[in-house]
Design a protein around this motif. Structure first.
Motif, PDB file in Angstrom:
ATOM      1  N   ALA A  18       4.552  45.455 -91.151  1.00 37.64           N
ATOM      2  CA  ALA A  18       5.668  45.860 -90.300  1.00 37.64           C
ATOM      3  C   ALA A  18       6.961  45.738 -91.093  1.00 37.64           C
ATOM      4  N   HIS A  19       7.890  46.606 -90.798  1.00 36.85           N
ATOM      5  CA  HIS A  19       9.199  46.548 -91.465  1.00 36.85           C
ATOM      6  C   HIS A  19      10.199  47.343 -90.643  1.00 36.85           C
ATOM      7  N   PHE A  20      11.426  47.313 -91.063  1.00 36.25           N
ATOM      8  CA  PHE A  20      12.452  48.236 -90.585  1.00 36.25           C
ATOM      9  C   PHE A  20      13.236  48.662 -91.822  1.00 36.25           C
ATOM     10  N   THR A  21      13.651  49.914 -91.852  1.00 36.25           N
ATOM     11  CA  THR A  21      14.434  50.406 -92.988  1.00 36.25           C
ATOM     12  C   THR A  21      15.911  50.436 -92.611  1.00 36.25           C
ATOM     13  N   LEU A  22      16.731  49.929 -93.522  1.00 36.79           N
ATOM     14  CA  LEU A  22      18.187  49.964 -93.351  1.00 36.79           C
ATOM     15  C   LEU A  22      18.732  51.203 -94.041  1.00 36.79           C
ATOM     16  N   PHE A  23      19.797  51.774 -93.475  1.00 34.57           N
ATOM     17  CA  PHE A  23      20.424  52.932 -94.107  1.00 34.57           C
ATOM     18  C   PHE A  23      21.894  52.628 -94.388  1.00 34.57           C
ATOM     19  N   GLU A  24      22.453  53.328 -95.373  1.00 34.88           N
ATOM     20  CA  GLU A  24      23.814  53.029 -95.853  1.00 34.88           C
ATOM     21  C   GLU A  24      24.853  53.014 -94.732  1.00 34.88           C
ATOM     22  N   LEU A  28      19.659  51.315 -88.594  1.00 36.96           N
ATOM     23  CA  LEU A  28      18.370  50.755 -89.007  1.00 36.96           C
ATOM     24  C   LEU A  28      17.311  51.144 -88.001  1.00 36.96           C
ATOM     25  N   GLU A  29      16.097  51.229 -88.475  1.00 41.95           N
ATOM     26  CA  GLU A  29      14.984  51.597 -87.609  1.00 41.95           C
ATOM     27  C   GLU A  29      14.555  50.392 -86.778  1.00 41.95           C
ATOM     28  N   ARG A  30      13.888  50.662 -85.682  1.00 46.77           N
ATOM     29  CA  ARG A  30      13.246  49.559 -84.953  1.00 46.77           C
ATOM     30  C   ARG A  30      12.085  49.049 -85.798  1.00 46.77           C
ATOM     31  N   LEU A  31      11.716  47.818 -85.575  1.00 49.71           N
ATOM     32  CA  LEU A  31      10.570  47.239 -86.281  1.00 49.71           C
ATOM     33  C   LEU A  31       9.354  48.114 -85.993  1.00 49.71           C
ATOM     34  N   HIS A  32       8.638  48.519 -87.053  1.00 47.78           N
ATOM     35  CA  HIS A  32       7.448  49.357 -86.860  1.00 47.78           C
ATOM     36  C   HIS A  32       6.497  49.126 -88.021  1.00 47.78           C
ATOM     37  N   GLY A  33       5.317  49.704 -87.913  1.00 43.56           N
ATOM     38  CA  GLY A  33       4.305  49.409 -88.928  1.00 43.56           C
ATOM     39  C   GLY A  33       3.794  50.647 -89.632  1.00 43.56           C
ATOM     40  N   HIS A  34       3.226  50.397 -90.807  1.00 48.10           N
ATOM     41  CA  HIS A  34       2.563  51.445 -91.577  1.00 48.10           C
ATOM     42  C   HIS A  34       1.259  50.882 -92.135  1.00 48.10           C
ATOM     43  N   ASN A  35       0.304  51.766 -92.333  1.00 46.96           N
ATOM     44  CA  ASN A  35      -0.849  51.445 -93.169  1.00 46.96           C
ATOM     45  C   ASN A  35      -0.534  52.038 -94.525  1.00 46.96           C
ATOM     46  N   ALA A 119      13.463  46.991 -97.132  1.00 44.66           N
ATOM     47  CA  ALA A 119      12.005  47.144 -97.252  1.00 44.66           C
ATOM     48  C   ALA A 119      11.651  48.625 -97.335  1.00 44.66           C
ATOM     49  N   SER A 120      12.293  49.314 -98.284  1.00 38.91           N
ATOM     50  CA  SER A 120      12.021  50.747 -98.460  1.00 38.91           C
ATOM     51  C   SER A 120      10.762  50.922 -99.293  1.00 38.91           C
ATOM     52  N   CYS A 121      10.191  52.094 -99.225  1.00 42.14           N
ATOM     53  CA  CYS A 121       8.982  52.351-100.005  1.00 42.14           C
ATOM     54  C   CYS A 121       9.284  52.276-101.502  1.00 42.14           C
ATOM     55  N   GLU A 122      10.518  52.647-101.870  1.00 45.45           N
ATOM     56  CA  GLU A 122      10.924  52.561-103.281  1.00 45.45           C
ATOM     57  C   GLU A 122      10.884  51.106-103.759  1.00 45.45           C
ATOM     58  N   GLY A 155       0.966  62.333 -97.043  1.00 44.52           N
ATOM     59  CA  GLY A 155       1.881  63.388 -97.490  1.00 44.52           C
ATOM     60  C   GLY A 155       3.235  62.857 -97.931  1.00 44.52           C
ATOM     61  N   GLN A 156       3.379  61.523 -98.058  1.00 41.73           N
ATOM     62  CA  GLN A 156       4.664  60.929 -98.409  1.00 41.73           C
ATOM     63  C   GLN A 156       4.435  59.742 -99.330  1.00 41.73           C
ATOM     64  N   THR A 157       4.719  59.902-100.602  1.00 39.00           N
ATOM     65  CA  THR A 157       4.390  58.884-101.593  1.00 39.00           C
ATOM     66  C   THR A 157       5.544  58.628-102.539  1.00 39.00           C
TER      67      THR A 157
HETATM   68  N1  LIG Z   1      14.089  56.990 -99.174  1.00 39.02           N
HETATM   69  C1  LIG Z   1      13.429  56.482 -98.115  1.00 39.02           C
HETATM   70  N2  LIG Z   1      13.632  56.957 -96.886  1.00 39.02           N
HETATM   71  C2  LIG Z   1      12.940  56.432 -95.838  1.00 39.02           C
HETATM   72  C3  LIG Z   1      12.024  55.406 -96.027  1.00 39.02           C
HETATM   73  C4  LIG Z   1      11.849  54.905 -97.364  1.00 39.02           C
HETATM   74  O1  LIG Z   1      11.069  53.985 -97.598  1.00 39.02           O
HETATM   75  N3  LIG Z   1      12.575  55.475 -98.351  1.00 39.02           N
HETATM   76  N4  LIG Z   1      11.317  54.913 -94.988  1.00 39.02           N
HETATM   77  C5  LIG Z   1      11.468  55.352 -93.790  1.00 39.02           C
HETATM   78  C6  LIG Z   1      10.687  54.721 -92.686  1.00 39.02           C
HETATM   79  O2  LIG Z   1       9.882  53.688 -93.083  1.00 39.02           O
HETATM   80  C7  LIG Z   1       9.874  55.598 -91.806  1.00 39.02           C
HETATM   81  O3  LIG Z   1       8.941  54.911 -91.073  1.00 39.02           O
HETATM   82  C8  LIG Z   1       9.272  56.739 -92.455  1.00 39.02           C
HETATM   83  O4  LIG Z   1      10.118  57.707 -92.055  1.00 39.02           O
HETATM   84  P1  LIG Z   1       9.726  59.166 -91.797  1.00 39.02           P
HETATM   85  O5  LIG Z   1       9.698  59.847 -93.099  1.00 39.02           O
HETATM   86  O6  LIG Z   1      10.589  59.657 -90.728  1.00 39.02           O
HETATM   87  O7  LIG Z   1       8.227  58.970 -91.317  1.00 39.02           O
HETATM   88  P2  LIG Z   1       7.241  59.762 -90.547  1.00 39.02           P
HETATM   89  O8  LIG Z   1       5.924  59.312 -91.070  1.00 39.02           O
HETATM   90  O9  LIG Z   1       7.513  59.621 -89.106  1.00 39.02           O
HETATM   91  O10 LIG Z   1       7.519  61.209 -91.074  1.00 39.02           O
HETATM   92  P3  LIG Z   1       7.196  62.585 -90.431  1.00 39.02           P
HETATM   93  O11 LIG Z   1       7.519  63.512 -91.598  1.00 39.02           O
HETATM   94  O12 LIG Z   1       8.113  62.709 -89.277  1.00 39.02           O
HETATM   95  O13 LIG Z   1       5.751  62.562 -90.078  1.00 39.02           O
HETATM   96  C9  LIG Z   1      12.425  56.393 -93.459  1.00 39.02           C
HETATM   97  N5  LIG Z   1      13.119  56.915 -94.594  1.00 39.02           N
END
Ligand SMILES: Nc1nc2c(c(=O)[nH]1)N=C([C@H](O)[C@H](O)COP(=O)(O)OP(=O)(O)OP(=O)(O)O)CN2
Length: 164
Positions: A18-24, A28-35, A119-122, A155-157
């Protein structure tokens, strides 16, 4: 010059967190989870008997690092917007951005404090790569570089390469 690339993308190389992402802008997102799915590619030359390293050792290394974050709440520990206080067996987290103020309280054992400001993916990919680099000695001397790729969702890596 790297001769081979060994890519490990096993289904078990994952962590649910679980995490939340902060933006500039202070949102910020609500607390949520990913696999999160993790793929690691090692580059190198073949050593004795035409082996870069034992596949078993490489997979064990990657799995151990995934397990360290599995079923955890990932909280950045060096953010000017996040205050973390340990109180008994609880971790109190106060997030104060220009737009939001949120309070969380988690059992200490459920939380991983990350050496980053979001806690961004980067950042997760960089911290995972740091951990791989710190354990690389377990695979011998044939590795000349590696890449870590983490997917929050299909689809997002994010991928990051390191040369040794
Ligand atoms: N540069 C980044 N932008 C975002 C990150 C990140 O890690 N680096 N992370 C998030 C969130 O964690 C979010 O949960 C993922 O966002 P999003 O792309 O909207 O995710 P979805 O899987 O819902 O994407 P869909 O394309 O709508 O399916 C946000 N931004």
């Amino acid at each position: 010059m790297s001769e081979f690339r060994a890519t490990f993308a096993k289904d078990r190389q994952k962590f649910s967190a679980a995490h939340f992402t902060l933006f500039e802008d202070g949102s910020l997102e609500r607390l949520h989870g990913h696999n999160y799915n993790v793929t690691v590619t090692f580059e190198g030359t073949a050593a004795e008997l035409g082996l870069m390293f034992s596949f078993h050792d490489a997979k064990a290394l990657v799995k151990e690092l995934c397990d360290a974050w599995d079923e955890r709440v990932l909280i950045p520990s060096v953010s000017p917007w996040i205050e973390v206080t340990e109180r008994d067996a609880q971790l109190e987290v106060v997030v104060t951005t220009p737009k939001h103020r949120k309070f969380y309280s988690f059992p200490r054992e459920d939380v991983v404090l990350l050496a980053c400001d979001n806690a961004s993916c980067e950042h997760l990919t960089r911290l995972f790569a740091d951990a791989v680099a710190a354990q690389l000695h377990r695979l011998g001397n044939a590795v000349t570089g590696f890449e870590v790729a983490i997917s929050e969702s299909a689809g997002q890596t994010i991928a990051l390469s390191r040369s040794i």
